[in-house]
Design a protein around this motif. Sequence first.
Motif: not given
Length: 250
Positions: A98-102
Amino acid sequence: MIAVENLVKSYNSNRVLHGIDHAQQRGEAAVLIGPSGCGKSTFLRCLNQLEVADSGRISIGGVTIEGGHAPRNAEERDQQRRLRLQAGMVFQSFNLFPHLTVLQNITEAPIVVKNTPREQAETLGRELLAKVGLAAKADAYPAQLSGGQQQRVAIARALAMEPQVMLFDEPTSALDPELRDEVLRVMRQLVEEGMTMIVVTHEMQFARDMADRVVFFDGGVVAESGPPEQIFGDPRNERLREFVKRVTTQ
């Protein structure tokens, strides 16, 4: 491409897989069907080494693992790692960071596991996002996406490792009906492009339309296997006949 011989798996005293044999050619799409608890997902997890089989042999893309024990030394751990790299896995839940971009979700594993240069990983990541229809979402975070979009990112993430085989464990079961089609469209595209796939699903229309072979699991064994027209049109196993009747009248 895939060869499984006499695969056995138990959890404590509960035997889940009773000596599964399965062979699959390159480019073949196999769909596993059957009642809940019949061993389909456990079979996939053994293929990807998320579970260690009690006995039997698994070969994917020429890499072979013997069941019976977890890796005991560096050589066996390396063999397990090589097998996992051959088989990309897409789960029911999306399991995105959840803390990383796609884009970061897609590039993390190639960079860390395969030592792919970041620029090369990002180029491939953007190509894969375009492939799954999400080119404009590279800088979004998972919480900003619908469930169908998150699952398509999960497919792109698995493809980023450039596996020989894709394993799908009920990839649409957590999605609302209107979101299922966008994930199934991506999977259909992969089938048409010749990706070797094993799909556990309750989507019978996908099995009818896209499978080269449908495999019916029942009680931890392969009760029947054949082309979709045989499995759905002229099933020979009584349990399969009951299953097909039930799922086609729902």
